[in-house]
Design a protein around this motif. Sequence first.
Motif, PDB file in Angstrom:
ATOM      1  N   ALA A 131       0.829  -1.211   0.000  1.00  0.00           N
ATOM      2  CA  ALA A 131       0.000   0.000   0.000  1.00  0.00           C
ATOM      3  C   ALA A 131       0.861   1.258   0.000  1.00  0.00           C
ATOM      4  CB  ALA A 131      -0.931  -0.005   1.219  1.00  0.00           C
ATOM      5  N   GLY A 132       2.019   1.182   0.659  1.00  0.00           N
ATOM      6  CA  GLY A 132       2.917   2.328   0.689  1.00  0.00           C
ATOM      7  C   GLY A 132       4.092   2.188  -0.257  1.00  0.00           C
ATOM      8  N   GLY A 133       3.915   1.377  -1.315  1.00  0.00           N
ATOM      9  CA  GLY A 133       5.008   1.089  -2.230  1.00  0.00           C
ATOM     10  C   GLY A 133       5.550   2.316  -2.950  1.00  0.00           C
ATOM     11  N   ALA A 134       4.648   3.193  -3.389  1.00  0.00           N
ATOM     12  CA  ALA A 134       5.099   4.391  -4.123  1.00  0.00           C
ATOM     13  C   ALA A 134       5.947   5.287  -3.230  1.00  0.00           C
ATOM     14  CB  ALA A 134       3.892   5.151  -4.663  1.00  0.00           C
ATOM     15  N   GLU A 135       5.529   5.457  -1.982  1.00  0.00           N
ATOM     16  CA  GLU A 135       6.291   6.282  -1.041  1.00  0.00           C
ATOM     17  C   GLU A 135       7.652   5.648  -0.746  1.00  0.00           C
ATOM     18  OE1 GLU A 135       5.954   8.137   3.496  1.00  0.00           O
ATOM     19  OE2 GLU A 135       4.300   6.983   2.636  1.00  0.00           O
ATOM     20  N   LYS A 136       7.667   4.339  -0.568  1.00  0.00           N
ATOM     21  CA  LYS A 136       8.925   3.637  -0.300  1.00  0.00           C
ATOM     22  C   LYS A 136       9.860   3.756  -1.505  1.00  0.00           C
ATOM     23  CE  LYS A 136      10.484  -0.778   1.684  1.00  0.00           C
ATOM     24  NZ  LYS A 136      10.780  -0.260   3.039  1.00  0.00           N
ATOM     25  N   ASN A 137       9.289   3.697  -2.688  1.00  0.00           N
ATOM     26  CA  ASN A 137      10.078   3.843  -3.911  1.00  0.00           C
ATOM     27  C   ASN A 137      10.676   5.247  -4.012  1.00  0.00           C
ATOM     28  OD1 ASN A 137      10.821   2.542  -6.561  1.00  0.00           O
ATOM     29  ND2 ASN A 137       9.732   4.316  -7.373  1.00  0.00           N
ATOM     30  N   ASP A 138       9.898   6.250  -3.642  1.00  0.00           N
ATOM     31  CA  ASP A 138      10.395   7.626  -3.668  1.00  0.00           C
ATOM     32  C   ASP A 138      11.548   7.819  -2.667  1.00  0.00           C
ATOM     33  OD1 ASP A 138       8.642   8.391  -5.637  1.00  0.00           O
ATOM     34  OD2 ASP A 138       7.138   9.196  -4.260  1.00  0.00           O
ATOM     35  N   GLN A 139      11.445   7.174  -1.512  1.00  0.00           N
ATOM     36  CA  GLN A 139      12.512   7.254  -0.510  1.00  0.00           C
ATOM     37  C   GLN A 139      13.786   6.595  -1.034  1.00  0.00           C
ATOM     38  OE1 GLN A 139      10.622   5.359   2.828  1.00  0.00           O
ATOM     39  NE2 GLN A 139       9.498   7.198   3.451  1.00  0.00           N
ATOM     40  N   LEU A 140      13.618   5.475  -1.725  1.00  0.00           N
ATOM     41  CA  LEU A 140      14.767   4.790  -2.318  1.00  0.00           C
ATOM     42  C   LEU A 140      15.391   5.659  -3.403  1.00  0.00           C
ATOM     43  CD1 LEU A 140      16.542   2.251  -2.636  1.00  0.00           C
ATOM     44  CD2 LEU A 140      14.826   1.379  -4.249  1.00  0.00           C
ATOM     45  N   ARG A 141      14.572   6.310  -4.208  1.00  0.00           N
ATOM     46  CA  ARG A 141      15.078   7.197  -5.257  1.00  0.00           C
ATOM     47  C   ARG A 141      15.950   8.299  -4.660  1.00  0.00           C
ATOM     48  NH1 ARG A 141      10.637   8.670  -7.206  1.00  0.00           N
ATOM     49  NH2 ARG A 141      10.562   7.416  -9.111  1.00  0.00           N
ATOM     50  N   ALA A 142      15.464   8.913  -3.597  1.00  0.00           N
ATOM     51  CA  ALA A 142      16.208   9.993  -2.950  1.00  0.00           C
ATOM     52  C   ALA A 142      17.517   9.474  -2.356  1.00  0.00           C
ATOM     53  CB  ALA A 142      15.354  10.644  -1.863  1.00  0.00           C
ATOM     54  N   TYR A 143      17.481   8.289  -1.763  1.00  0.00           N
ATOM     55  CA  TYR A 143      18.679   7.717  -1.142  1.00  0.00           C
ATOM     56  C   TYR A 143      19.747   7.409  -2.199  1.00  0.00           C
ATOM     57  CZ  TYR A 143      21.796   4.354   1.077  1.00  0.00           C
ATOM     58  OH  TYR A 143      22.910   3.700   1.539  1.00  0.00           O
ATOM     59  N   VAL A 144      19.340   6.739  -3.287  1.00  0.00           N
ATOM     60  CA  VAL A 144      20.303   6.363  -4.316  1.00  0.00           C
ATOM     61  C   VAL A 144      20.868   7.602  -5.003  1.00  0.00           C
ATOM     62  CG1 VAL A 144      20.577   5.194  -6.542  1.00  0.00           C
ATOM     63  CG2 VAL A 144      19.314   4.067  -4.702  1.00  0.00           C
ATOM     64  N   ASP A 145      20.021   8.585  -5.239  1.00  0.00           N
ATOM     65  CA  ASP A 145      20.492   9.818  -5.869  1.00  0.00           C
ATOM     66  C   ASP A 145      21.543  10.516  -4.996  1.00  0.00           C
ATOM     67  OD1 ASP A 145      20.134  11.961  -8.010  1.00  0.00           O
ATOM     68  OD2 ASP A 145      19.684  13.115  -6.203  1.00  0.00           O
ATOM     69  N   LYS A 146      21.262  10.581  -3.696  1.00  0.00           N
ATOM     70  CA  LYS A 146      22.216  11.198  -2.766  1.00  0.00           C
ATOM     71  C   LYS A 146      23.499  10.395  -2.683  1.00  0.00           C
ATOM     72  CE  LYS A 146      22.616  12.805   2.028  1.00  0.00           C
ATOM     73  NZ  LYS A 146      21.934  12.925   3.361  1.00  0.00           N
ATOM     74  N   LEU A 147      23.353   9.065  -2.667  1.00  0.00           N
ATOM     75  CA  LEU A 147      24.518   8.188  -2.577  1.00  0.00           C
ATOM     76  C   LEU A 147      25.405   8.340  -3.813  1.00  0.00           C
ATOM     77  CD1 LEU A 147      25.915   5.882  -0.992  1.00  0.00           C
ATOM     78  CD2 LEU A 147      24.517   4.285  -2.300  1.00  0.00           C
ATOM     79  N   GLU A 148      24.820   8.302  -4.984  1.00  0.00           N
ATOM     80  CA  GLU A 148      25.580   8.444  -6.221  1.00  0.00           C
ATOM     81  C   GLU A 148      26.260   9.812  -6.293  1.00  0.00           C
ATOM     82  OE1 GLU A 148      26.059   6.509  -9.330  1.00  0.00           O
ATOM     83  OE2 GLU A 148      25.858   4.974  -7.803  1.00  0.00           O
TER      84      GLU A 148
END
Length: 284
Positions: free
Chosen positions: A262-279
């Motif tokens: 149910a919260g997949g889109a939000e979790k995906n957005d958090q992952l996007r932000a994390y990977v972008d910051k990491l890279e």
Amino acid sequence: MSSPYEIAFEIGEIYDRRTQIHEPFGGSRQSGISPSAKAPAVFIFTGDSGEQFGYSDHFDDFGVFHYTGEGQVGHMQLRGGNKAVLEHSSNGASLHLFKALGKKAGKSLGQQYMGEFVCAGHVWKDGPDRKGSIRRIIQFHLLPIDRVNEATVEEATETPLPTSISEARALALKAMSSQEGAGASTTVRTIYQRSAQVKHYVLLRAAGRCESCGKSAPFLRKDGTPYLEPHHINRLSDGGLDHPRYVGAVCPTCHREIHYGAGGAEKNDQLRAYVDKLESSIWV
């Protein structure tokens, strides 16, 4: 930017281009290639119009779709929509193909969704333009995304992959370049290898920890490496080819939650932000 989870076309279904494609996602309503203005996606449209100029879009015996670029007069150029197709993987944009079903009594019969594809290469050919003059035409080689599944990627690498993370990333970035001039059979083989190179770097970057929840991989593979799954942040479909900044290495639980929770889109957005910051922090 809209979540990729809002892009949920069904293969074989027919859609109205104006109300069901461009109103929700933006982009040109007339061009054969239409990058979305609201989501990480490029919509491409095929039909029978090219036959009057001596060419047609088609699947070959290898399952590769030959798609002719845009530009009706003069030599085609690698800019605009053509550039968007060529660089869709590098830009983290999914590539969606529709087939125009023509018109009846002056009314459009709609656009049939053919699925999500990856641009695996391109070639240049000679052919007539709208005025009959011979010009250079670009033809993209597109592979259905479901052809590049994880099982195939595991078996794709013919040479040992580097253990150095910097060397692995350099190889992954090189994989983003479209293969110019390659034949269709070569296209199929090399797209698996290129996908494996991106996956290899992402797993090295994660260093055995899920990039979503931060926990250690749930178990080790038979070769002793931590088991994590590549997740394509900007697409519904996993597999295929994407820039490393749009691929996360996640545990199976997080992966399923992103796709089905149910919260997949939000979790995906958090992952996007994390990977972008990491890279951004590692590779300045």
